[in-house]
Enzyme design. Sequence first.
Site, PDB file in Angstrom:
ATOM      1  N   LYS A  13      -0.473  63.611  47.483  1.00  0.00           N
ATOM      2  CA  LYS A  13      -0.665  63.333  46.055  1.00  0.00           C
ATOM      3  C   LYS A  13      -1.624  64.347  45.400  1.00  0.00           C
ATOM      4  O   LYS A  13      -2.352  65.055  46.104  1.00  0.00           O
ATOM      5  CB  LYS A  13      -1.197  61.897  45.895  1.00  0.00           C
ATOM      6  CG  LYS A  13      -0.187  60.821  46.342  1.00  0.00           C
ATOM      7  CD  LYS A  13      -0.734  59.397  46.157  1.00  0.00           C
ATOM      8  CE  LYS A  13       0.274  58.345  46.570  1.00  0.00           C
ATOM      9  NZ  LYS A  13      -0.230  56.956  46.413  1.00  0.00           N
ATOM     10  N   TYR A  53       8.200  54.996  41.430  1.00  0.00           N
ATOM     11  CA  TYR A  53       7.337  53.811  41.496  1.00  0.00           C
ATOM     12  C   TYR A  53       7.895  52.635  40.682  1.00  0.00           C
ATOM     13  O   TYR A  53       7.127  51.788  40.213  1.00  0.00           O
ATOM     14  CB  TYR A  53       5.922  54.168  41.048  1.00  0.00           C
ATOM     15  CG  TYR A  53       5.098  54.843  42.137  1.00  0.00           C
ATOM     16  CD1 TYR A  53       4.990  54.279  43.416  1.00  0.00           C
ATOM     17  CD2 TYR A  53       4.408  56.034  41.894  1.00  0.00           C
ATOM     18  CE1 TYR A  53       4.228  54.891  44.424  1.00  0.00           C
ATOM     19  CE2 TYR A  53       3.640  56.643  42.891  1.00  0.00           C
ATOM     20  CZ  TYR A  53       3.560  56.057  44.147  1.00  0.00           C
ATOM     21  OH  TYR A  53       2.799  56.659  45.146  1.00  0.00           O
ATOM     22  N   ASN A 120      -5.274  57.721  46.409  1.00  0.00           N
ATOM     23  CA  ASN A 120      -5.364  57.500  47.855  1.00  0.00           C
ATOM     24  C   ASN A 120      -4.612  58.540  48.685  1.00  0.00           C
ATOM     25  O   ASN A 120      -4.103  58.255  49.760  1.00  0.00           O
ATOM     26  CB  ASN A 120      -4.912  56.071  48.192  1.00  0.00           C
ATOM     27  CG  ASN A 120      -3.463  55.831  47.810  1.00  0.00           C
ATOM     28  OD1 ASN A 120      -2.805  56.704  47.266  1.00  0.00           O
ATOM     29  ND2 ASN A 120      -2.963  54.650  48.116  1.00  0.00           N
ATOM     30  N   HIS A 123       1.481  59.444  49.886  1.00  0.00           N
ATOM     31  CA  HIS A 123       2.527  58.412  49.856  1.00  0.00           C
ATOM     32  C   HIS A 123       3.406  58.553  51.093  1.00  0.00           C
ATOM     33  O   HIS A 123       3.668  59.677  51.520  1.00  0.00           O
ATOM     34  CB  HIS A 123       3.423  58.588  48.619  1.00  0.00           C
ATOM     35  CG  HIS A 123       4.735  57.874  48.752  1.00  0.00           C
ATOM     36  ND1 HIS A 123       4.868  56.533  48.494  1.00  0.00           N
ATOM     37  CD2 HIS A 123       5.950  58.299  49.192  1.00  0.00           C
ATOM     38  CE1 HIS A 123       6.121  56.173  48.741  1.00  0.00           C
ATOM     39  NE2 HIS A 123       6.792  57.222  49.170  1.00  0.00           N
ATOM     40  N   GLU A 134      14.128  57.490  48.384  1.00  0.00           N
ATOM     41  CA  GLU A 134      13.157  58.516  47.995  1.00  0.00           C
ATOM     42  C   GLU A 134      13.622  59.917  48.397  1.00  0.00           C
ATOM     43  O   GLU A 134      13.390  60.886  47.667  1.00  0.00           O
ATOM     44  CB  GLU A 134      11.792  58.165  48.609  1.00  0.00           C
ATOM     45  CG  GLU A 134      11.215  56.906  47.944  1.00  0.00           C
ATOM     46  CD  GLU A 134      10.069  56.259  48.713  1.00  0.00           C
ATOM     47  OE1 GLU A 134       9.645  56.803  49.758  1.00  0.00           O
ATOM     48  OE2 GLU A 134       9.596  55.183  48.268  1.00  0.00           O
TER      49      GLU A 134
HETATM   50  N1  LIG Z   1      -4.581  47.382  43.373  1.00  0.00           N
HETATM   51  C1  LIG Z   1      -4.349  48.648  43.068  1.00  0.00           C
HETATM   52  N2  LIG Z   1      -5.160  49.301  42.204  1.00  0.00           N
HETATM   53  C2  LIG Z   1      -4.933  50.593  41.873  1.00  0.00           C
HETATM   54  N3  LIG Z   1      -3.912  51.330  42.361  1.00  0.00           N
HETATM   55  C3  LIG Z   1      -3.080  50.739  43.235  1.00  0.00           C
HETATM   56  C4  LIG Z   1      -3.250  49.366  43.632  1.00  0.00           C
HETATM   57  N4  LIG Z   1      -2.270  49.049  44.511  1.00  0.00           N
HETATM   58  C5  LIG Z   1      -1.538  50.153  44.647  1.00  0.00           C
HETATM   59  N5  LIG Z   1      -2.008  51.185  43.891  1.00  0.00           N
HETATM   60  C6  LIG Z   1      -1.463  52.544  43.788  1.00  0.00           C
HETATM   61  O1  LIG Z   1      -0.048  52.460  43.763  1.00  0.00           O
HETATM   62  C7  LIG Z   1       0.510  53.092  44.918  1.00  0.00           C
HETATM   63  C8  LIG Z   1       1.713  52.328  45.371  1.00  0.00           C
HETATM   64  O2  LIG Z   1       1.308  51.061  45.868  1.00  0.00           O
HETATM   65  P1  LIG Z   1       1.970  50.424  47.152  1.00  0.00           P
HETATM   66  O3  LIG Z   1       1.684  48.981  47.115  1.00  0.00           O
HETATM   67  O4  LIG Z   1       3.404  50.880  47.245  1.00  0.00           O
HETATM   68  O5  LIG Z   1       1.087  51.062  48.332  1.00  0.00           O
HETATM   69  P2  LIG Z   1       1.511  52.058  49.496  1.00  0.00           P
HETATM   70  O6  LIG Z   1       2.926  51.792  49.919  1.00  0.00           O
HETATM   71  O7  LIG Z   1       0.455  52.032  50.526  1.00  0.00           O
HETATM   72  O8  LIG Z   1       1.417  53.453  48.772  1.00  0.00           O
HETATM   73  P3  LIG Z   1       2.567  54.511  48.523  1.00  0.00           P
HETATM   74  O9  LIG Z   1       3.790  53.769  47.983  1.00  0.00           O
HETATM   75  O10 LIG Z   1       1.987  55.477  47.493  1.00  0.00           O
HETATM   76  O11 LIG Z   1       2.826  55.120  49.844  1.00  0.00           O
HETATM   77  C9  LIG Z   1      -0.655  53.115  45.923  1.00  0.00           C
HETATM   78  O12 LIG Z   1      -0.509  54.110  46.904  1.00  0.00           O
HETATM   79  C10 LIG Z   1      -1.818  53.402  45.004  1.00  0.00           C
HETATM   80  O13 LIG Z   1      -1.822  54.766  44.606  1.00  0.00           O
HETATM   81 MG   LIG Z   2       4.577  51.941  48.614  1.00  0.00          MG
END
Ligand SMILES: Nc1ncnc2c1ncn2[C@@H]1O[C@H](COP(=O)(O)OP(=O)(O)OP(=O)(O)O)[C@@H](O)[C@H]1O
Ligand SMILES: [Mg+2]
Length: 144
Positions: A13, A53, A120, A123, A134
């Site tokens: 990211k 997303y 974070n 992805h 994806e």
């Molecule tokens: N509670 C939250 N507050 C802020 N940002 C969040 C929160 N939860 C998720 N995100 C953001 O949205 C992204 C997608 O959330 P998801 O639940 O799919 O987590 P993930 O699968 O671990 O991450 P990714 O899909 O990016 O690999 C997260 O990686 C983070 O960047």
């Molecule tokens: Mg995810």
Amino acid sequence: MMMDVDKTFVMIKPDAVRRNLIGKIITRFEEAGFKLINLKLITLSRELASKHYAEHKGKPFYNDLLAFITSGPSIAMLLQGEDVIKKVRKIVGATNPEEAQSGTIRGDFKEIPLKSVTENLIHASDSESSAKREIYLFFENNLE
Ligand SMILES: Nc1ncnc2c1ncn2[C@@H]1O[C@H](COP(=O)(O)OP(=O)(O)OP(=O)(O)O)[C@@H](O)[C@H]1O
Ligand SMILES: [Mg+2]
């Protein structure tokens, strides 16, 4: 029993790209034995980001997430190997870097103090069906 040879979609990211962590992150996947079979540097358009997303539309963090993920270049890649989807998710670590264990990418490279859960670093696809979707979105469809 033979394990499946799968492919997964991973994206470094914009926060990790800004912090010069591309090499260190890719090294983790190479050292785990996965093959990097495609890679590109891409600044996500709003359209591509909202498709990627889509499952989070309407959540409180959605607008911040889209602003962040389109804020600069990301590295999109395809990794291949046995059981790669599940193993890569383990290497990546928990969504909230605060909860990500050391030894994981999110645990080891998180910014201290933490800026936000949104930033974070990386992805990774969370299932076979999201990997397929994806991979199509980023490597077979020209939305960027
Ligand atoms: N509670 C939250 N507050 C802020 N940002 C969040 C929160 N939860 C998720 N995100 C953001 O949205 C992204 C997608 O959330 P998801 O639940 O799919 O987590 P993930 O699968 O671990 O991450 P990714 O899909 O990016 O690999 C997260 O990686 C983070 O960047
Ligand atoms: Mg995810």
